[in-house]
Design a protein around this motif. Structure first.
Motif, PDB file in Angstrom:
ATOM      1  N   MET A   1       0.843  -1.185   0.000  1.00 51.09           N
ATOM      2  CA  MET A   1       0.000   0.000   0.000  1.00 51.09           C
ATOM      3  C   MET A   1       0.881   1.237   0.000  1.00 51.09           C
ATOM      4  O   MET A   1       1.867   1.312   0.735  1.00 51.09           O
ATOM      5  CB  MET A   1      -0.923  -0.026   1.213  1.00 51.09           C
ATOM      6  N   ALA A   2       0.555   2.212  -0.787  1.00 49.17           N
ATOM      7  CA  ALA A   2       1.368   3.408  -0.940  1.00 49.17           C
ATOM      8  C   ALA A   2       1.144   4.443   0.167  1.00 49.17           C
ATOM      9  O   ALA A   2       1.997   5.282   0.404  1.00 49.17           O
ATOM     10  CB  ALA A   2       1.100   4.051  -2.289  1.00 49.17           C
ATOM     11  N   ILE A   3      -0.003   4.393   0.847  1.00 46.23           N
ATOM     12  CA  ILE A   3      -0.275   5.332   1.935  1.00 46.23           C
ATOM     13  C   ILE A   3      -0.118   4.604   3.261  1.00 46.23           C
ATOM     14  O   ILE A   3      -0.737   3.573   3.493  1.00 46.23           O
ATOM     15  CB  ILE A   3      -1.707   5.919   1.832  1.00 46.23           C
ATOM     16  N   ILE A   4       0.719   5.147   4.118  1.00 42.68           N
ATOM     17  CA  ILE A   4       0.968   4.569   5.438  1.00 42.68           C
ATOM     18  C   ILE A   4       0.309   5.472   6.480  1.00 42.68           C
ATOM     19  O   ILE A   4       0.490   6.693   6.455  1.00 42.68           O
ATOM     20  CB  ILE A   4       2.474   4.463   5.711  1.00 42.68           C
TER      21      ILE A   4
ATOM     22  N   ILE B   1      -0.070  12.324  10.084  1.00 37.78           N
ATOM     23  CA  ILE B   1      -0.832  11.084  10.221  1.00 37.78           C
ATOM     24  C   ILE B   1      -0.680  10.192   8.989  1.00 37.78           C
ATOM     25  O   ILE B   1      -0.606   8.976   9.110  1.00 37.78           O
ATOM     26  CB  ILE B   1      -2.327  11.401  10.448  1.00 37.78           C
ATOM     27  N   LEU B   2      -0.638  10.802   7.814  1.00 42.80           N
ATOM     28  CA  LEU B   2      -0.585  10.050   6.565  1.00 42.80           C
ATOM     29  C   LEU B   2       0.755  10.274   5.877  1.00 42.80           C
ATOM     30  O   LEU B   2       1.229  11.395   5.787  1.00 42.80           O
ATOM     31  CB  LEU B   2      -1.714  10.491   5.631  1.00 42.80           C
ATOM     32  N   GLU B   3       1.326   9.183   5.392  1.00 43.04           N
ATOM     33  CA  GLU B   3       2.616   9.261   4.711  1.00 43.04           C
ATOM     34  C   GLU B   3       2.525   8.509   3.388  1.00 43.04           C
ATOM     35  O   GLU B   3       1.952   7.428   3.317  1.00 43.04           O
ATOM     36  CB  GLU B   3       3.687   8.626   5.585  1.00 43.04           C
ATOM     37  N   TYR B   4       3.075   9.089   2.333  1.00 41.14           N
ATOM     38  CA  TYR B   4       3.096   8.441   1.031  1.00 41.14           C
ATOM     39  C   TYR B   4       4.424   7.717   0.859  1.00 41.14           C
ATOM     40  O   TYR B   4       5.493   8.283   1.032  1.00 41.14           O
ATOM     41  CB  TYR B   4       2.917   9.467  -0.093  1.00 41.14           C
ATOM     42  N   SER B   5       4.333   6.438   0.498  1.00 37.29           N
ATOM     43  CA  SER B   5       5.515   5.635   0.222  1.00 37.29           C
ATOM     44  C   SER B   5       5.308   4.943  -1.109  1.00 37.29           C
ATOM     45  O   SER B   5       4.482   4.020  -1.197  1.00 37.29           O
ATOM     46  CB  SER B   5       5.723   4.615   1.332  1.00 37.29           C
ATOM     47  N   PRO B   6       5.998   5.376  -2.154  1.00 37.19           N
ATOM     48  CA  PRO B   6       5.767   4.784  -3.470  1.00 37.19           C
ATOM     49  C   PRO B   6       6.069   3.297  -3.504  1.00 37.19           C
ATOM     50  O   PRO B   6       7.019   2.839  -2.876  1.00 37.19           O
ATOM     51  CB  PRO B   6       6.710   5.561  -4.399  1.00 37.19           C
ATOM     52  N   ASP B   7       5.228   2.566  -4.218  1.00 38.09           N
ATOM     53  CA  ASP B   7       5.468   1.127  -4.406  1.00 38.09           C
ATOM     54  C   ASP B   7       6.696   0.952  -5.291  1.00 38.09           C
ATOM     55  O   ASP B   7       6.915   1.700  -6.222  1.00 38.09           O
ATOM     56  CB  ASP B   7       4.266   0.467  -5.084  1.00 38.09           C
TER      57      ASP B   7
END
Length: 69
Positions: A1-4, A62-68
């Protein structure tokens, strides 16, 4: 999942329990727990706004984007 979801970290920093936050935000413990563990497909902006208001934080805390990869 790209959003942590980092809600658990922010809650720990603010020393607030799931029960306290759910009461302040106005959503159930179950729904807040699902959000905390990342088991949701969406979040309403009104809910995100309420969480940020109570925790005195920004959505990016609260929300972090982590590219796949």
């Amino acid at each position: 999942m790209a959003i942590i979801v980092r809600l658990d970290r922010v809650m720990a920093d603010r020393k607030i329990s799931l029960k306290e936050l759910s009461e302040e935000v106005g959503i159930t413990n179950v729904n807040l727990s699902k959000l905390k563990t990342g088991n949701v497909a969406a979040i309403r902006f009104s809910t995100l706004e309420a969480i940020c208001r109570v925790l005195k934080c920004q959505p990016g805390d609260i929300l972090e984007y982590s590219p796949d990869e």
